[in-house]
Scaffold this motif. Structure first.
Motif, short mmCIF file in Angstrom:
data_model
loop_
_atom_site.label_atom_id
_atom_site.label_comp_id
_atom_site.label_asym_id
_atom_site.label_seq_id
_atom_site.Cartn_x
_atom_site.Cartn_y
_atom_site.Cartn_z
N ASP A 172 -9.12 5.89 -14.30
CA ASP A 172 -8.88 5.28 -13.00
C ASP A 172 -8.86 6.36 -11.95
O ASP A 172 -9.13 7.52 -12.24
N GLU A 209 -1.74 -2.29 -8.56
CA GLU A 209 -3.07 -1.69 -8.57
C GLU A 209 -3.76 -1.94 -9.91
O GLU A 209 -4.97 -2.23 -9.95
N ARG A 210 -3.03 -1.85 -10.99
CA ARG A 210 -3.61 -2.12 -12.30
C ARG A 210 -4.04 -3.58 -12.41
O ARG A 210 -5.13 -3.89 -12.92
N ALA A 249 -2.60 -4.19 -2.36
CA ALA A 249 -3.00 -3.07 -3.23
C ALA A 249 -4.41 -2.60 -2.85
O ALA A 249 -5.28 -3.40 -2.52
N VAL A 250 -4.60 -1.29 -2.89
CA VAL A 250 -5.91 -0.71 -2.54
C VAL A 250 -6.82 -0.77 -3.77
O VAL A 250 -6.45 -0.28 -4.84
N SER A 300 -7.20 -4.15 -10.47
CA SER A 300 -8.37 -3.62 -11.18
C SER A 300 -8.82 -4.55 -12.28
O SER A 300 -10.02 -4.76 -12.49
N ASP A 331 -9.33 0.12 -6.61
CA ASP A 331 -9.67 1.40 -7.24
C ASP A 331 -11.20 1.53 -7.27
O ASP A 331 -11.87 0.73 -7.92
N PRO A 390 -1.59 4.46 -11.54
CA PRO A 390 -1.58 3.31 -10.63
C PRO A 390 -0.30 2.50 -10.75
O PRO A 390 0.37 2.50 -11.79
N THR A 391 0.05 1.81 -9.68
CA THR A 391 1.17 0.88 -9.71
C THR A 391 0.77 -0.35 -10.51
O THR A 391 -0.42 -0.60 -10.75
N MET A 438 0.84 -1.18 0.00
CA MET A 438 0.00 0.00 0.00
C MET A 438 0.89 1.24 0.00
O MET A 438 1.92 1.26 0.62
#
Length: 235
Positions: free
Chosen positions: A182, A15-16, A134-135, A19, A137, A11-12, A1
């Protein structure tokens, strides 16, 4: 995070990847003794709700006596009619506790091997720890609807957003379409006769709740109007 910051504009890879797994409607399963199987039972509840990932363990009672290698494949396709609609691919490999049953409706429980994100920038490997922390989205589940609504009902706003593009689009540009949305911003695809260029318009601050998405987009549009105003002051 990672902490949200106005300097974070995209996004990292983790994160991608999250998603893509969150919004996937299907996946391809490749395992020993099976032809590739396309699974369309994800029913919008997120692939991460159907796939249970575990850290690799060399020994121990939880490791299957005869682990079965498996590869899961996901594709990320732009919801708008851009040229080259495939935005990225996610490939996840690991070991199953039992041979994959294409007729089963339950979840896939697998020992994590590796996960890779492939896009125009190449291949990036994402460790399990990064994926699990990861948070999510908040925009991801709504991206397709928002971009198609922009195209169908407010197409005149895309040329307005082009006023924020630096360097400015070349004169021989054929068209510009929204490619991605995003929590960090909007990406436009500028198409030319033999090439294309993707440009990112970042929000001032990332979206943390879905109700912030529309105001962030309106802020970009307001900035575009100011940038093109004939009476604007020079910076």
């Amino acid at each position: 995070m990672r902490p949200f910051s106005a300097r974070v504009t995209q996004p990292t890879p983790a994160e991608r990847m999250l998603s893509i797994l969150t919004t996937a409607h299907s996946m391809t399963v490749v395992s020993d003794g099976l032809d590739p199987v396309d699974v369309h039972r994800l029913d919008g509840t997120s692939a991460m709700g159907h796939i249970h990932l575990h850290e690799p363990s060399a020994t121990g009672p939880d490791r299957p006596a005869a682990p079965v290698p498996v590869r899961l494949e996901f594709t990320d396709v732009a919801p708008t009619p851009v040229r080259d609609r495939l935005r990225s691919r996610v490939t996840m490999t690991g070991l199953l506790t039992a041979p994959y049953d294409a007729q089963a409706t339950g979840s896939i429980c697998m020992e994590f091997g590796q996960a890779a994100l492939d896009d125009d920038g190449g291949r990036t490997f994402v460790p399990l720890s990064a994926l699990l922390t990861a948070v999510p989205d908040p925009v991801a589940p709504h991206e397709a609807d928002m971009l198609t609504h922009l195209m169908d009902s407010h197409a005149e706003l895309v040329p307005l957003l082009l006023r924020l593009v630096r360097p400015s689009p070349e004169k021989n540009m054929l068209r510009a379409l929204p490619l991605a949305l995003d929590r960090y911003g909007v990406t436009l695809r500028l198409e030319y006769a033999r090439t294309r260029r993707d440009v990112r318009l970042p929000f001032a601050t990332p979206v943390t709740e879905m109700n912030q998405a529309a105001p962030r987009i309106h802020a970009l549009l307001a900035a575009a109007r100011r940038a093109s105003h004939p009476n604007r002051l020079s910076a």
